[in-house]
Design a protein around this motif. Structure first.
Motif, mmCIF file in Angstrom:
data_model
loop_
_atom_site.group_PDB
_atom_site.id
_atom_site.type_symbol
_atom_site.label_atom_id
_atom_site.label_comp_id
_atom_site.label_asym_id
_atom_site.label_seq_id
_atom_site.Cartn_x
_atom_site.Cartn_y
_atom_site.Cartn_z
ATOM 1 N N GLU A 174 107.861 -33.880 -108.905
ATOM 2 C CA GLU A 174 108.448 -35.105 -108.552
ATOM 3 C C GLU A 174 108.469 -35.135 -106.863
ATOM 4 O OE1 GLU A 174 112.061 -37.174 -110.398
ATOM 5 O OE2 GLU A 174 112.138 -35.212 -110.971
ATOM 6 N N LYS A 203 106.638 -42.870 -108.398
ATOM 7 C CA LYS A 203 107.112 -42.620 -109.830
ATOM 8 C C LYS A 203 107.070 -44.030 -110.618
ATOM 9 C CE LYS A 203 109.965 -39.456 -107.842
ATOM 10 N NZ LYS A 203 111.706 -39.411 -107.557
ATOM 11 N N ARG A 204 106.594 -45.063 -110.173
ATOM 12 C CA ARG A 204 106.881 -46.226 -110.831
ATOM 13 C C ARG A 204 105.534 -46.853 -110.958
ATOM 14 N NH1 ARG A 204 109.763 -50.222 -109.508
ATOM 15 N NH2 ARG A 204 110.459 -50.552 -111.547
ATOM 16 N N GLN A 205 105.302 -47.644 -111.932
ATOM 17 C CA GLN A 205 103.996 -48.386 -112.124
ATOM 18 C C GLN A 205 102.607 -47.676 -111.927
ATOM 19 O OE1 GLN A 205 104.041 -51.536 -113.077
ATOM 20 N NE2 GLN A 205 106.150 -51.941 -113.116
ATOM 21 N N ARG A 206 102.838 -46.361 -112.589
ATOM 22 C CA ARG A 206 101.409 -45.654 -112.248
ATOM 23 C C ARG A 206 100.516 -45.833 -113.533
ATOM 24 N NH1 ARG A 206 101.596 -41.541 -108.391
ATOM 25 N NH2 ARG A 206 99.426 -41.509 -108.934
ATOM 26 N N ASN A 208 97.983 -44.135 -115.567
ATOM 27 C CA ASN A 208 97.675 -42.721 -115.862
ATOM 28 C C ASN A 208 96.431 -42.620 -116.969
ATOM 29 O OD1 ASN A 208 98.946 -44.070 -117.929
ATOM 30 N ND2 ASN A 208 100.606 -42.627 -118.144
ATOM 31 N N ILE A 480 90.055 -50.372 -115.760
ATOM 32 C CA ILE A 480 90.919 -49.535 -114.806
ATOM 33 C C ILE A 480 90.670 -48.122 -114.965
ATOM 34 C CG2 ILE A 480 93.376 -49.165 -114.375
ATOM 35 C CD1 ILE A 480 94.033 -51.592 -115.960
ATOM 36 N N VAL A 510 99.292 -37.508 -111.735
ATOM 37 C CA VAL A 510 99.994 -37.926 -112.737
ATOM 38 C C VAL A 510 98.863 -38.310 -114.060
ATOM 39 C CG1 VAL A 510 101.841 -38.994 -111.392
ATOM 40 C CG2 VAL A 510 99.999 -40.349 -112.358
ATOM 41 N N GLY A 511 99.352 -38.140 -115.229
ATOM 42 C CA GLY A 511 98.479 -38.539 -116.484
ATOM 43 C C GLY A 511 97.131 -37.951 -116.266
#
Lengths: 608, 159
Positions: A174, A203-206, A208, A480, A510-511
């Motif tokens: 993080e 940290k938002r709307q990522r 992945n 995407i 992330v992801g």
């Protein structure tokens, strides 16, 4: 102090005097270090450990002070304040807002806004850094982590074209906070609020997982192999001139050269970076860089701002101009729509009409430019979108000529760019071949491009969106491909003055996302036109052949040729007045638009 | 002893044999055979005053005469097989431990202080009662919902 004086710093008297000072400082300071966010990086803690007494003699009541509401970014615990007035000095001298001040006298003395109001500066976050105690701390970071748990990564900010030097403090996967790094040539020791507080958007709307749009119009997560197979199949079904690539405003140089090479191998050269306009001439570096350099703006004595609002477009450069205006009483002339300045300026006009008057020396401000020793003319990159931009640039060239702004020892012809990718994109030659290629496109490759107007894209076009946030363009996409954000990758960026800098990964990706250039490299292999590089070193040696300045990290490469080499333009200036390029300072790209803190700021601080 | 037998016969006459046997089981008399602790409590209860019953069904007894001071209040747990001290709710705890003479049924000043915002219902200590009863933090391997959170919030396609 006089010559030959002997100063003793280690005598018992000196020690006792220091202890006395510390005792006074700690007299009204609460003993709440265990719950204080400054704990561990507190100047007062350090001082009292080094110079303080080992016991207190204070038995009376400590005073208490009511907390002030300074807005969504700065948390106040005013009882901890030791009245050093650094924040007052910063607000008045650097940020240029008269919001903070000292009220009362004696033990009733306190820092506050004179009337109840929030701090309305775009640099307000810096008072958190300069507060030596825990009186002003970061509101989003409150009680989130301790500073000794954090891992610092020295990297670069990408939310505007300044390229502020930052340190990303992370804990595990993080990003916990962002702090400025000292770089006297670029951001000095400050950063803007957007840079400092955009991190919760990471940290938002990522995105992945790779996704493809299936028959019923829904997105379905698929494996990378399947997503590439779909794209590779379409790529070979369209004609080369129907292929279009747009790089986003946060793209790094490595991924942009990969995108350009990939599309070139497909036979298309319709690739550009958003906000650079549909057809920008990238032949002369001096026509799109801040040639004066940010640090040398301090030597200017007359500023002419054309179609640019530096306070919202590049807050750090605005702070630099303000510093100059304060120090040397430099004159500032501004052409453009009504906007906010935090220093004295003359509003000369709103559109090209004023520019013509200035070019023909009919305007009163012309004499100021003529008498100026070091005039600095700053053009906004918002003008790139105008149809008559060549004529505007030609008129500005005329002004620069008679003001003698371009000399061997001084180059006062500046373009203030809007986003981190623009300069590198133009250096790498991401300039589209035809102007209206997007209207006839059958295959559109968006690499993080969220501010490109997709209404003109034909409905049967196949759109690939590669990026890290589900922001705007993602809703038009057919495929995407998730990519990494600037905090997760090593990438090269060039700022508006032509200084190359690199980001370093602070947190893991992330992801199932991948680095931008790796995605394009893998896609090229699946499509059967393999790109000849598979490491960052290899891709950088490819960049060396195109724009070697992008490899000289932390060096500013000035433009070699002046903009006056451009041919004469016969285009007519239109009568439309200039428009603001950045409507909302706090939300300019996919990261800041995903951020909750930035949303709060725009709701509270931009309230009309 | 004779009075116990006499009252047992009276109960059988009043309720019938099946009801009597059910009551015998529910009240834990059958558990008295393997559990001497419970048997002793039952014997104690003879002649004692039932002070109150709490919301879980625990019965609180008091007997002043003939008892050693400090052993004159006790509880018979509602749970007859696996009982432990943490089953006593806080409002009765004070009375049971001679901290106060207010019983749990009275609105004692202590009870009035129960915080509305963060005060939660009393729950017994489930240590040793099995993994399904024990609190596991959200990252714990035994927490069934351990994988339902991420450090970041992914984008959700709406259409």
């Amino acid at each position: 102090m006089l010559l030959g004086m002997k100063i003793k710093t280690d005598t018992p008297v000196a020690k006792k005097a220091r202890e006395g000072v510390m005792e006074f400082l700690l007299m009204n300071h609460p003993l709440d270090c265990p719950i204080c966010d400054q704990g561990g990086e507190c100047d007062l803690q350090d001082q009292s450990m080094a110079f303080g007494s080992d016991r207190g003699r204070f038995t009376e009541m400590k005073r208490s002070v009511v907390d002030k509401n300074l807005g969504p970014l700065v948390k106040t615990v005013m009882t901890r304040c030791i009245q050093c007035t650094r924040c007052v000095r910063f607000a008045t001298e650097v940020a240029g807002v008269q919001d903070l001040g000292m009220l009362g006298r004696g033990s009733g003395e306190e820092i506050g806004t004179y009337v109840e109001k929030v701090m309305t500066s775009e640099l307000s976050g810096n008072v958190i850094d300069i507060c030596p105690v825990g009186a002003l701390t970061s509101k989003p970071f409150a009680f989130k982590a301790r500073n000794w748990e954090l891992k610092g990564t020295e990297t670069i900010d990408v939310t505007d074209a300044v390229g502020s030097n930052i340190r990303i403090d992370s804990r595990g996967p993080e990003v916990m906070r962002i702090l400025p790094r000292l770089n006297e040539d670029i951001n000095e020791e400050w950063i803007s609020d957007k840079t400092r507080f955009c991190y919760d958007g990471l940290k938002r709307q990522r995105l992945n997982d790779p996704m493809i749009r299936v028959a019923d119009g829904r997105f379905k997560p698929v494996s990378w192999r399947d997503a590439f197979a779909v794209v590779a199949e379409v790529v070979h079904q369209v004609k080369p001139e129907e292929i279009v690539g747009v790089a986003g405003q946060l793209s790094d140089a490595e991924s942009m050269i990969a995108l350009k090479d990939f599309l070139n191998r497909l036979g298309s050269n319709n690739v550009w970076c958003e906000r650079n306009g549909s057809h920008h001439d990238a032949d002369l570096r001096s026509t799109y860089l801040m040639n004066t350099s940010i640090a040398d703006l301090e030597k200017a004595d007359v500023f002419l701002l054309i179609g640019t609002q530096p306070r919202v477009e590049a807050a750090m450069i605005n702070a630099r101009i303000r510093k100059t205006v304060r120090a040397t009483n430099a004159k500032v002339g501004y052409i453009g729509p009504e906007t906010n300045f935090n220093y004295d300026h003359q509003h000369l006009g709103t559109g090209p009409q004023t520019l013509i008057e200035l070019a023909e020396r009919r305007h009163p401000f012309s004499s100021a430019l003529l008498n100026a020793k070091n005039p600095a003319i700053i053009l906004g990159a918002g003008l790139f979108d105008r149809k008559d931009k060549d004529a505007i640039f030609f008129a500005v060239g005329t002004i620069a000529e008679y003001a003698n702004a371009i000399r061997p020892d001084w180059n006062g012809y500046n373009v203030l760019l809007l986003s981190a990718a623009q300069a590198a994109a133009l250096d790498l030659g991401l300039v589209p071949e035809s102007e209206n290629s997007i209207e006839s496109a059958k295959f559109v490759y968006l690499m993080g491009a969220d501010d490109v107007n997709l209404e003109k894209v034909p409905s049967d076009a196949f759109v690939v969106y590669q990026g890290h946030h589900g922001d705007q363009s993602v809703y038009r996409a057919n495929v995407i491909l998730p990519a990494s954000a600037f905090s997760e990758k090593e990438g090269t960026y060039e700022n508006t003055e032509g200084c190359t800098q690199q980001t370093l990964p602070a947190v893991p990706i992330v992801g199932d996302a991948r680095d931008d250039w790796k995605i394009i490299r893998a896609l090229s292999e699946v499509s059967g036109i393999q790109l000849p590089y598979d490491s960052l070193e290899a891709i950088r040696s490819r960049i060396r052949t195109v724009a070697p300045n992008l490899l000289h990290v932390d060096e500013r490469e000035p433009a070699t040729f002046p903009p006056s080499l451009k041919p004469k333009v016969t285009q007519k200036l239109s009568q439309d007045s200039f428009r603001t390029a950045v409507e909302n300072f706090y939300m300019t790209d996919s990261i800041t638009r995903a951020s909750k803190i930035m949303a709060q700021c725009s709701a509270l601080l931009l309230k009309k | 002893m004779a009075s116990v037998v006499k009252s047992a016969f009276r109960a059988i006459r009043e309720k019938g044999v099946s009801n009597f046997l059910r009551e015998l089981r529910d009240e834990g008399y059958l558990r008295c055979l393997p559990d001497g602790n419970l048997l002793q409590t039952k014997i104690h209860n003879i002649g004692a005053k039932l002070v109150g019953v709490d919301k879980f069904g625990n019965k609180y007894y008091e007997k002043l005469e003939g008892m050693q001071y400090g052993r004159h209040r006790w509880v018979e747990y509602a749970e007859k097989s696996r009982y432990n001290a943490s089953q006593v709710p806080p409002e009765w705890h004070g009375w049971l431990h001679y901290i106060t003479d207010h019983t749990g049924d009275e609105a004692s000043p202590l009870l009035m202080l129960k915080p509305q915002r963060y005060g939660i219902e009393h729950k017994e200590n489930f240590s040793g009662e099995g993994d399904e009863f024990i609190y596991h933090s959200k990252g714990h391997a035994l927490n069934p919902g351990q994988r339902d959170w991420t450090r970041y919030q992914p984008w959700q396609p709406t259409k």
